[in-house]
Design an enzyme around this catalytic site. Structure first.
Site, PDB file in Angstrom:
ATOM      1  N   HIS A 140      46.036  46.311  41.318  1.00  0.00           N
ATOM      2  CA  HIS A 140      47.435  46.662  41.555  1.00  0.00           C
ATOM      3  C   HIS A 140      48.185  46.717  40.235  1.00  0.00           C
ATOM      4  O   HIS A 140      48.298  45.710  39.530  1.00  0.00           O
ATOM      5  CB  HIS A 140      48.087  45.624  42.466  1.00  0.00           C
ATOM      6  N   TYR A 152      47.612  41.215  38.848  1.00  0.00           N
ATOM      7  CA  TYR A 152      46.546  40.204  38.996  1.00  0.00           C
ATOM      8  C   TYR A 152      45.705  40.304  40.259  1.00  0.00           C
ATOM      9  O   TYR A 152      45.298  39.286  40.810  1.00  0.00           O
ATOM     10  CB  TYR A 152      47.144  38.792  38.909  1.00  0.00           C
ATOM     11  N   HIS A 153      45.373  41.517  40.702  1.00  0.00           N
ATOM     12  CA  HIS A 153      44.617  41.652  41.952  1.00  0.00           C
ATOM     13  C   HIS A 153      43.362  42.521  41.799  1.00  0.00           C
ATOM     14  O   HIS A 153      43.139  43.428  42.600  1.00  0.00           O
ATOM     15  CB  HIS A 153      45.510  42.239  43.041  1.00  0.00           C
ATOM     16  N   PRO A 154      42.489  42.283  40.813  1.00  0.00           N
ATOM     17  CA  PRO A 154      41.291  43.110  40.691  1.00  0.00           C
ATOM     18  C   PRO A 154      40.280  42.809  41.798  1.00  0.00           C
ATOM     19  O   PRO A 154      40.082  41.645  42.177  1.00  0.00           O
ATOM     20  CB  PRO A 154      40.736  42.719  39.319  1.00  0.00           C
TER      21      PRO A 154
END
Length: 552
Positions: A296, A470-472
């Site tokens: 994201h 911070y959403h890999p």
């Protein structure tokens, strides 16, 4: 002793769940390996400590950087990832979001039986202890404490009302029937304390004799013999020596979307072309390892606030900062109990979409570049995040040295749709900010500034300022038998390697519409039943779907 039934790599959100659930019987012997340390800092415990944890590398943050991003002016982007017990759940913003129901139905449509919303909802509920009690959507007695927004600051409610005035829907529960709209966030905070996966799952299990936890143990490779994972080699942080532990049943890789593919590659499991570049012998050819990276991307729009009610004034000066820390440390009271982010929205950037593709976080501060850019003024920020990127990146090797960080190629904004959605999101938030409800709290627009208006100007500003939120996910994706890029199957077993599963955010085939910590915990809860051979939790007789979906 160096033989266990299961060896878990990584004490992050998924690893903590597995360590708890697999040792419940008191008999199964489990080793949990963690490269970092314990979660014993007050900064981890105190919600307000998030700013100090997420913006710089250290004891609790790996602090990765991407490679130069070609569509973001060749900038290297800061990628914080949690290190130590709790992983990223020990440094994140503590927002509890599951994603949209259709995200999981999409997985089922991709051939992943057992991963529809109807199937995963019981695992979300099992994991959760919701402050409002259990109901059709929420669990009431799970390990993960989830609270409602409670801070009385008027900007949070004003943002929701401004969203309504701008013509958007509102919702009281982003994790209930309707995700779309403006409303309050739910948080993994309990009685003013961060409630990480370590706090909820690992700490209650530490007294079990059949659970062993090793910290300062950085995995260097998974040992594969005759097509089966039999153990793990790790580097002892104290001595620098390599040690080997054996798994009688399975090795469970839960190192996250960045490090799980990296560990597989170091172990000779991956794309042969990638492995051969670094002299690593191919143990199992799997082209999808490290591919399918999704994240994201976020831009931060900030306005001044004419009233001294935001984080700047509330924490201004050394004495106030010390007082906040002392009040929290001694009495558990004061501003240390909040993370300054309690409302937001899920919106559609165009009306024909079947689910929201934008997420908004309302922050009670002028928040730029992960807090690294300091603006000495009161203000608030709307984080604008695109939820469903078409862009795909990859995680690769930098060298064959397991101590080297992986190479991250996020490849953000590689499609026009991704650029359009963020551009539209900025314009939508300007409209919300202009509403009467925010008038008492709205000063000058600082970022991007009122002179940034045209598509070209907005694109340039986004390319120069966008950052990860911070959403890999996706780098060890699960997929059906016909998916050549799938790394694991629907039971999270690595294709062609017996005794090895990947269980963390890397297995998500597509990015969910929201923060990723709650879905990662759900995945581990479901995986624990698979590993133990227990029947999957039975969906409710009348399963509740989000928004306008109907029960199956």
């Amino acid at each position: 002793m160096n033989r266990y039934d299961y060896v878990i790599i990584g004490a992050g959100s998924a690893g903590c769940v597995l360590a708890n659930r697999l040792t419940e019987d008191g008999q199964t012997k489990v080793l949990l390996l963690e490269a970092g340390g314990k979660d014993n800092s007050i900064l981890v415990k105190m919600p307000a400590g998030v700013g100090a944890l997420i913006g710089k590398p250290g004891t609790y943050n790996w602090g990765f950087w991407t490679e130069p991003e070609p569509n973001l002016q060749d900038r290297k982007l800061w990628w914080p990832r949690g290190k130590g017990w709790g992983g990223s759940s020990s440094i994140n913003g503590m927002i509890y979001i599951r994603g949209h129901a259709r995200d999981y139905d999409q997985w089922r449509q991709m051939g992943l039986q057992g991963w529809s919303y109807r199937d995963v909802l019981p695992y979300f509920k099992r994991s959760e202890s919701f402050e409002g009690g259990g109901d059709a959507w929420h669990g009431g007695d799970g390990p993960l404490k989830v609270s409602k927004a409670s801070t009385p600051n008027p900007i949070y409610k004003a943002a929701v009302e401004a969203g309504r005035q701008a013509g958007h829907p509102t919702t009281n529960d982003f994790n209930g029937f309707q995700q779309e709209g403006w409303g309050p966030y739910q948080m993994t905070i309990h009685d003013g304390q961060r409630w990480s996966a370590a706090r909820g799952y690992l700490h209650p299990a530490l007294s079990r004799k059949n659970l062993t936890c090793l910290t300062g143990a950085r995995t260097s490779r998974i040992i594969v013999e005759d097509g089966r994972a039999t153990g793990v080699e790790y580097i002892d942080a104290k001595t620098g020596a390599k040690q080997v532990v054996h798994a009688e049943k399975e090795v469970l890789l839960s190192a996250g979307a960045v490090q799980s593919p990296h560990i597989l590659q170091l172990s000779g499991i991956g794309d042969p072309a990638e492995l051969e570049k670094f002299g690593i012998a191919v143990v199992k050819a799997l082209k999808g390892v490290g591919a399918n990276l999704q994240d994201h991307l976020d831009v931060s729009m900030s306005w001044e606030c004419p009233q001294p009610i935001t984080a700047y004034s509330l924490r201004k000066g050394t004495l106030k900062t010390l007082a906040i820390g002392m009040s929290y440390a001694l009495f558990g009271k004061g501003l240390g109990r909040q993370q300054f982010l309690e409302s937001g929205a899920f919106l559609k950037s165009r009306p024909d979409l079947d689910r929201p593709d934008l997420q908004i976080h309302t922050v009670l501060a002028i928040m730029q570049d992960h807090g690294k850019v300091s603006v000495a003024k009161d203000g608030f920020t709307f984080h604008v995040c695109q939820l469903r990127p078409e862009s795909r990146g990859r995680v690769g090797l930098r060298s064959a040295d397991p101590q080297d960080d992986p190479a991250i190629f996020a490849n953000y904004l590689s499609t026009e749709e991704d650029r359009r959605a963020l551009r539209e999101g900025v314009r939508m938030m300007r409209e919300v900010a202009a509403q009467a409800a925010l008038a008492p709290y709205r000063g000058e627009e600082l970022f991007p500034g009122k002179d940034v208006e045209t598509d070209e100007q907005l694109d340039a500003w986004i390319q120069g300022h966008a950052e990860t939120i911070y959403h890999p996910v996706g780098t060890c994706k699960m997929g059906g038998a016909g998916d050549e890029m799938a790394v694991v199957d629907g039971e999270l077993k690595v294709r062609g390697v017996a005794g090895l599963r990947v269980i963390d955010a890397s297995v998500m085939p597509t990015l969910v519409g929201g923060n990723t910590n709650a879905p990662t915990i759900m995945i581990a809860e479901k995986a624990a039943d698979m590993i133990r051979g227990r029947a999957a939790l039975t969906p409710d007789d009348a399963p509740v779907y989000g928004d306008d979906q109907q029960a199956a």
